[in-house]
Design a protein around this motif. Structure first.
Motif, PDB file in Angstrom:
ATOM      1  N   THR A  53       0.835  -1.206   0.000  1.00 56.53           N
ATOM      2  CA  THR A  53       0.000   0.000   0.000  1.00 56.53           C
ATOM      3  C   THR A  53       0.867   1.252   0.000  1.00 56.53           C
ATOM      4  N   THR A  54       1.960   1.203   0.758  1.00 58.41           N
ATOM      5  CA  THR A  54       2.890   2.332   0.801  1.00 58.41           C
ATOM      6  C   THR A  54       3.447   2.613  -0.581  1.00 58.41           C
ATOM      7  N   LEU A  55       3.880   1.554  -1.262  1.00 58.86           N
ATOM      8  CA  LEU A  55       4.469   1.721  -2.589  1.00 58.86           C
ATOM      9  C   LEU A  55       3.436   2.196  -3.612  1.00 58.86           C
ATOM     10  N   ILE A  56       2.251   1.613  -3.549  1.00 61.89           N
ATOM     11  CA  ILE A  56       1.198   2.012  -4.489  1.00 61.89           C
ATOM     12  C   ILE A  56       0.815   3.471  -4.261  1.00 61.89           C
ATOM     13  N   ALA A  57       0.733   3.878  -3.001  1.00 59.46           N
ATOM     14  CA  ALA A  57       0.388   5.265  -2.680  1.00 59.46           C
ATOM     15  C   ALA A  57       1.414   6.225  -3.258  1.00 59.46           C
ATOM     16  N   ALA A  58       2.690   5.846  -3.163  1.00 51.57           N
ATOM     17  CA  ALA A  58       3.748   6.712  -3.665  1.00 51.57           C
ATOM     18  C   ALA A  58       3.681   6.867  -5.185  1.00 51.57           C
ATOM     19  N   GLY A  59       3.176   5.837  -5.851  1.00 50.08           N
ATOM     20  CA  GLY A  59       3.111   5.879  -7.306  1.00 50.08           C
ATOM     21  C   GLY A  59       1.765   6.297  -7.866  1.00 50.08           C
ATOM     22  N   THR A  60       0.847   6.717  -7.009  1.00 53.36           N
ATOM     23  CA  THR A  60      -0.499   7.115  -7.430  1.00 53.36           C
ATOM     24  C   THR A  60      -0.693   8.608  -7.195  1.00 53.36           C
ATOM     25  N   THR A  61      -1.226   9.304  -8.157  1.00 50.50           N
ATOM     26  CA  THR A  61      -1.463  10.734  -7.987  1.00 50.50           C
ATOM     27  C   THR A  61      -2.491  10.965  -6.892  1.00 50.50           C
ATOM     28  N   GLN A  69      -4.498   4.717   0.922  1.00 46.38           N
ATOM     29  CA  GLN A  69      -3.326   5.189   0.193  1.00 46.38           C
ATOM     30  C   GLN A  69      -2.995   6.628   0.558  1.00 46.38           C
ATOM     31  N   GLN A  70      -4.005   7.449   0.744  1.00 46.69           N
ATOM     32  CA  GLN A  70      -3.774   8.839   1.128  1.00 46.69           C
ATOM     33  C   GLN A  70      -3.116   8.915   2.500  1.00 46.69           C
ATOM     34  N   HIS A  71      -3.571   8.070   3.419  1.00 42.39           N
ATOM     35  CA  HIS A  71      -2.972   8.035   4.752  1.00 42.39           C
ATOM     36  C   HIS A  71      -1.500   7.653   4.667  1.00 42.39           C
ATOM     37  N   GLU A  72      -1.200   6.628   3.873  1.00 39.80           N
ATOM     38  CA  GLU A  72       0.185   6.181   3.725  1.00 39.80           C
ATOM     39  C   GLU A  72       1.059   7.269   3.102  1.00 39.80           C
ATOM     40  N   ALA A  73       0.539   7.936   2.096  1.00 39.21           N
ATOM     41  CA  ALA A  73       1.307   8.982   1.433  1.00 39.21           C
ATOM     42  C   ALA A  73       1.587  10.138   2.380  1.00 39.21           C
ATOM     43  N   GLU A  74       0.597  10.537   3.160  1.00 36.57           N
ATOM     44  CA  GLU A  74       0.773  11.638   4.104  1.00 36.57           C
ATOM     45  C   GLU A  74       1.747  11.253   5.219  1.00 36.57           C
ATOM     46  N   LEU A  75       1.659  10.017   5.695  1.00 34.45           N
ATOM     47  CA  LEU A  75       2.561   9.537   6.737  1.00 34.45           C
ATOM     48  C   LEU A  75       4.004   9.534   6.243  1.00 34.45           C
ATOM     49  N   SER A  76       4.205   9.041   5.041  1.00 40.97           N
ATOM     50  CA  SER A  76       5.546   9.015   4.466  1.00 40.97           C
ATOM     51  C   SER A  76       6.091  10.428   4.282  1.00 40.97           C
ATOM     52  N   ALA A  77       5.268  11.311   3.771  1.00 36.29           N
ATOM     53  CA  ALA A  77       5.708  12.686   3.500  1.00 36.29           C
ATOM     54  C   ALA A  77       6.063  13.421   4.785  1.00 36.29           C
ATOM     55  N   THR A  78       5.215  13.282   5.807  1.00 35.62           N
ATOM     56  CA  THR A  78       5.451  13.974   7.076  1.00 35.62           C
ATOM     57  C   THR A  78       6.713  13.460   7.757  1.00 35.62           C
ATOM     58  N   THR A  79       6.853  12.147   7.805  1.00 38.36           N
ATOM     59  CA  THR A  79       8.014  11.536   8.460  1.00 38.36           C
ATOM     60  C   THR A  79       9.298  11.936   7.750  1.00 38.36           C
ATOM     61  N   LEU A  80       9.295  11.893   6.435  1.00 38.44           N
ATOM     62  CA  LEU A  80      10.476  12.261   5.654  1.00 38.44           C
ATOM     63  C   LEU A  80      10.802  13.738   5.828  1.00 38.44           C
ATOM     64  N   ALA A  81       9.781  14.588   5.800  1.00 38.75           N
ATOM     65  CA  ALA A  81      10.001  16.032   5.935  1.00 38.75           C
ATOM     66  C   ALA A  81      10.614  16.372   7.284  1.00 38.75           C
ATOM     67  N   GLU A  82      10.158  15.715   8.347  1.00 38.88           N
ATOM     68  CA  GLU A  82      10.733  15.945   9.681  1.00 38.88           C
ATOM     69  C   GLU A  82      12.214  15.601   9.693  1.00 38.88           C
ATOM     70  N   PHE A  83      12.549  14.487   9.092  1.00 38.19           N
ATOM     71  CA  PHE A  83      13.946  14.048   9.080  1.00 38.19           C
ATOM     72  C   PHE A  83      14.819  14.987   8.258  1.00 38.19           C
ATOM     73  N   ILE A  84      14.364  15.337   7.073  1.00 42.93           N
ATOM     74  CA  ILE A  84      15.151  16.206   6.198  1.00 42.93           C
ATOM     75  C   ILE A  84      15.350  17.579   6.835  1.00 42.93           C
ATOM     76  N   ALA A  85      14.327  18.083   7.509  1.00 48.98           N
ATOM     77  CA  ALA A  85      14.405  19.424   8.115  1.00 48.98           C
ATOM     78  C   ALA A  85      15.325  19.464   9.330  1.00 48.98           C
ATOM     79  N   ALA A  86      15.554  18.317   9.964  1.00 50.60           N
ATOM     80  CA  ALA A  86      16.319  18.287  11.214  1.00 50.60           C
ATOM     81  C   ALA A  86      17.808  18.512  10.960  1.00 50.60           C
ATOM     82  N   ASP A  87      18.396  19.325  11.818  1.00 55.20           N
ATOM     83  CA  ASP A  87      19.851  19.486  11.816  1.00 55.20           C
ATOM     84  C   ASP A  87      20.511  18.397  12.650  1.00 55.20           C
ATOM     85  N   ALA A  88      19.773  17.890  13.613  1.00 54.26           N
ATOM     86  CA  ALA A  88      20.287  16.855  14.501  1.00 54.26           C
ATOM     87  C   ALA A  88      19.158  15.921  14.896  1.00 54.26           C
ATOM     88  N   ILE A  89      19.532  14.660  15.160  1.00 59.89           N
ATOM     89  CA  ILE A  89      18.538  13.643  15.503  1.00 59.89           C
ATOM     90  C   ILE A  89      19.026  12.854  16.699  1.00 59.89           C
TER      91      ILE A  89
END
Length: 203
Positions: A53-61, A69-89
């Motif tokens: 479902t995660t993979l399908i969500a990523a490949g679906t507009t 699928q929308q839940h999975e896409a939002e979860l992936s986006a939020t989690t990734l954005a938090e990590f990328i924005a962080a200077d330290a973890i």
């Protein structure tokens, strides 16, 4: 500065890794009062495991995704954005059955994204997250650091973050926590001393 604090223990207030990761975060805030902390409790608010479902969500507009699928896409986006924005973890990583908790592995699967945090080139893989600092809070009931039994725990985390391009990695370790009260107290005291006396000594 943006600091991302990750807890993954299922033990709540009885967790050694939670106690130590909280102390790391507080020491960091004391050293850098302007730090903005984002906190994720992967046990209380678990990230679903990587799935089809995660993979399908990523490949679906967006307009064609169903609710799951929308839940999975939002979860992936939020989690990734938090990590990328962080200077330290700060990553609290207790050992469960010789490796990290599945909750922490689920988080790793959301931040290790080709084209976002790493990429493959003709010369091989290239991490895209250089410049971040990671503090791994490693706890275990037994003694595993530097042994084969620790490869899927601390060594695995160092490998993952190194693959993403992060070279500034510190470990705060408390192990042998199940070996009796004296050993546990000594291990926790040593970890706390590293946090207070070494980790931010230059700050």
């Amino acid at each position: 500065m943006k600091l991302l604090h990750i807890d993954s223990s299922i033990l709540g207030d009885n967790s050694a890794s939670r106690q130590l990761s909280s102390q790391v975060t507080k020491a960091w805030q004391a050293a850098e009062p302007s730090a903005v902390v984002t906190y994720r409790d992967l046990a209380a608010d678990a990230i679903s495991h990587f799935s089809s479902t995660t993979l399908i969500a990523a490949g679906t507009t967006a307009e064609l995704r169903n609710a799951a699928q929308q839940h999975e896409a939002e979860l992936s986006a939020t989690t990734l954005a938090e990590f990328i924005a962080a200077d330290a973890i700060v990553v609290a990583a207790p050992m469960y059955n010789f490796t990290v908790p599945t909750q922490l592995k689920a988080w790793i699967d959301r931040i290790a994204v080709a084209g976002q945090t790493f990429r493959y080139t003709e010369a091989g893989p290239e991490g895209l997250c250089g410049g971040k600092k990671v503090v791994i809070v490693s706890t275990a009931g037994g003694i595993h650091a530097g042994q084969a039994s620790g490869v899927a725990h601390e060594d695995y985390l160092k490998l993952v973050f190194g693959f993403l391009g992060i070279t500034d990695i510190e470990v705060v370790r408390a192990e042998g926590l199940a070996y009796g009260e004296e050993v546990r107290n000594n291990a926790m005291s040593a970890a706390q001393a590293k946090i207070s006396e070494q980790l931010f000594a230059a700050a």
